[in-house]
Design an enzyme around this catalytic site. Structure first.
Site, PDB file in Angstrom:
ATOM      1  N   SER A 182       0.792  -1.229   0.000  1.00  0.00           N
ATOM      2  CA  SER A 182       0.000   0.000   0.000  1.00  0.00           C
ATOM      3  C   SER A 182       0.826   1.281   0.000  1.00  0.00           C
ATOM      4  CB  SER A 182      -0.944   0.008   1.202  1.00  0.00           C
ATOM      5  OG  SER A 182      -0.235  -0.191   2.404  1.00  0.00           O
ATOM      6  N   HIS A 210      -5.556  -3.777  -2.004  1.00  0.00           N
ATOM      7  CA  HIS A 210      -5.396  -2.762  -3.056  1.00  0.00           C
ATOM      8  C   HIS A 210      -5.466  -3.352  -4.464  1.00  0.00           C
ATOM      9  CE1 HIS A 210      -4.622   0.881  -0.742  1.00  0.00           C
ATOM     10  NE2 HIS A 210      -4.093   0.068   0.158  1.00  0.00           N
ATOM     11  N   LYS A 241     -12.238  -0.095  -0.621  1.00  0.00           N
ATOM     12  CA  LYS A 241     -11.406   0.752  -1.486  1.00  0.00           C
ATOM     13  C   LYS A 241     -12.072   0.839  -2.867  1.00  0.00           C
ATOM     14  CE  LYS A 241      -7.494  -0.608   1.387  1.00  0.00           C
ATOM     15  NZ  LYS A 241      -7.414   0.572   2.252  1.00  0.00           N
TER      16      LYS A 241
HETATM   17  C1  LIG Z   1      -2.771  -3.797   2.354  1.00  0.00           C
HETATM   18  C2  LIG Z   1      -4.003  -3.498   3.138  1.00  0.00           C
HETATM   19  N1  LIG Z   1      -4.655  -4.504   3.731  1.00  0.00           N
HETATM   20  C3  LIG Z   1      -5.772  -4.291   4.457  1.00  0.00           C
HETATM   21  C4  LIG Z   1      -6.285  -3.017   4.612  1.00  0.00           C
HETATM   22  C5  LIG Z   1      -7.516  -2.825   5.446  1.00  0.00           C
HETATM   23  O1  LIG Z   1      -8.635  -2.681   4.652  1.00  0.00           O
HETATM   24  P1  LIG Z   1      -9.922  -1.907   5.207  1.00  0.00           P
HETATM   25  O2  LIG Z   1      -9.711  -0.460   4.946  1.00  0.00           O
HETATM   26  O3  LIG Z   1     -11.053  -2.517   4.454  1.00  0.00           O
HETATM   27  O4  LIG Z   1      -9.988  -2.206   6.674  1.00  0.00           O
HETATM   28  C6  LIG Z   1      -5.644  -1.945   4.011  1.00  0.00           C
HETATM   29  C7  LIG Z   1      -6.208  -0.563   4.187  1.00  0.00           C
HETATM   30  O5  LIG Z   1      -5.539   0.370   4.482  1.00  0.00           O
HETATM   31  C8  LIG Z   1      -4.467  -2.177   3.261  1.00  0.00           C
HETATM   32  O6  LIG Z   1      -3.822  -1.159   2.691  1.00  0.00           O
END
Ligand SMILES: Cc1ncc(COP(=O)(O)O)c(C=O)c1O
Length: 393
Positions: A182, A210, A241
């Site tokens: 991310s 992502h 997202k």
């Molecule tokens: C790589 C990754 N995994 C999981 C998440 C968590 O997702 P959510 O926003 O649906 O809790 C994020 C969000 O920032 C992320 O970037």
């Protein structure tokens, strides 16, 4: 008079301010759109994860409103007591068909999906082999599991293999990577790690937060992009997202999903989604299937913007996705870059230690399908102006 037992928090906050690490929340005054208003300023928004613009898509709005009218505002219970509505089951069935797996369980967020899954399928006698840049929710899940955690350098498949090779064959072990990282926007070596997991008998897990809605056919994620269907035991995706609403899910075998229904603590001990959220997610799946041109537009915009930043001479790292970091170096410089861009009408969030290494502070840009060419050209011109002003280029 009672002394404040939380006084130490003020000291911590002051220390953050001194290190230039204190962050004020920017307030969105309008809808989550490619061009919108934060803190009363009209800006080109390069900070959301709204990859396909679905937060405001008419079909999602319409289905969410319809669900509120039909089923009310909340679910009123956790899934395992009285909070499983037919629409929750419909969403899980649609997602399983979309991901081509036997079953899916939906969690309240991607964070809950990762943390709840890792902490429930592993225990104190087990081993987790994890990329050093994996998401915080994976790290927290690993800590909660009490398993031994062995971290390999970013994307270093040989190092991951060496760790697996040293473990006894009968050891229960999980090999885990993000599909898209991310902060850097690069892809995990999913196929190579899946091969290592097969060779050493590890459970293979990929966090595709992502990649959901961005990579693979109709946005099916990196498992589809790398064509490793059937070789990743635990796939996590997010509905928060590109899907435009909220939630996370795990896709895998029927046994995995039934086990999570019984043991994943966020599933057991936290109320399920309001029906409007489930309805919006179902509508998002319709859009992915019926409007694949949105994904094409996302990638056209990504290519245009990346090429523009590179031509200006910015260090954009190793991104392979719509996430493009502009690496400034020191935290103070990255925050200054972000602040000056904002004053000039471009919102690109500064990202500093401890989210990224101390000397790799950056602003992170994310383009969406709904940015116009004018939006992106304006953003590039602004980056050029501010980058020169701060001697970054
Ligand atoms: C790589 C990754 N995994 C999981 C998440 C968590 O997702 P959510 O926003 O649906 O809790 C994020 C969000 O920032 C992320 O970037």
């Amino acid at each position: 008079m009672r002394t404040d037992p939380l006084a130490f928090l003020g000291d911590e906050l002051n220390s953050l301010k001194q290190q230039n690490l204190y962050r004020r929340l920017r307030i969105l005054d309008a809808e989550q759109q490619a061009h919108t208003s934060f803190d009363g300023r009209s800006v080109v928004n390069l900070s959301s994860n709204n990859y396909l613009g679905l937060t405001t898509h008419p079909r999602l709005r319409e289905k969410a409103i319809e669900a509120i009218e039909k089923f009310g505002a909340g679910s009123g219970s956790v899934r395992t007591i009285a909070g499983t509505m037919a629409i929750h089951m419909e969403l899980e069935e649609r997602l399983a068909a979309f991901k081509k797996t036997e079953a899916v369980v939906v969690f309240q967020s991607g964070f809950a999906a990762n943390a709840g899954t890792v902490s429930s399928i592993l225990g104190r006698d087990d081993v987790i082999v994890s990329d050093e840049l994996n998401h915080a929710s994976i790290i927290d899940g690993a800590r909660l599991s009490r398993a031994a955690i062995k971290v390999f350098p970013h994307k270093d498949v040989d190092a991951a293999r060496a760790i697996l090779r040293d473990l006894p064959p009968a050891q229960k072990k999980l090999l885990i990577t993000d599909g898209v990282f991310s902060m850097d926007g690069d892809l995990g070596p999913v196929a190579e790690l899946a091969a290592a997991a097969e060779e050493y008998g590890a459970i293979m897990m990929v966090d595709d937060a992502h990649a959901s809605g961005v990579f693979g056919r109709n946005g099916r994620g990196t498992i589809d992009h790398f064509d490793v269907h059937g070789r990743v035991d635990v796939q996590v995706g997010t509905l928060s997202k590109a899907m435009g609403a909220l939630g996370g899910y795990v896709a895998g075998s029927r046994n995995l999903i039934e086990f999570l229904y019984h043991r994943a603590r966020p599933f057991l001990f936290s109320t399920s989604h309001p029906p409007a959220v489930a309805a919006a997610c179902l509508a998002a799946l319709d859009v992915l299937e019926q409007e694949p041109e949105l994904i094409d537009r996302l990638w056209e915009n990504t290519r245009f913007f990346k090429a523009g930043l590179a031509a200006l001479g910015f260090n954009t790292g190793i991104s392979e996705s719509p996430i493009t970091p502009v690496i400034a170096g020191e935290s103070a410089l990255a925050m200054k870059l972000s602040d000056r861009l904002f004053e000039e009408g471009v919102f690109a969030q500064g990202i500093v230690f401890p989210t990224v290494a101390r000397d790799k502070a950056r602003v992170r840009t994310i383009v969406t399908a709904t940015h116009t060419r004018e939006d992106l050209q304006f953003a590039l011109d602004t980056f050029a102006k501010v980058g020169r002003e701060l001697s970054i280029i």
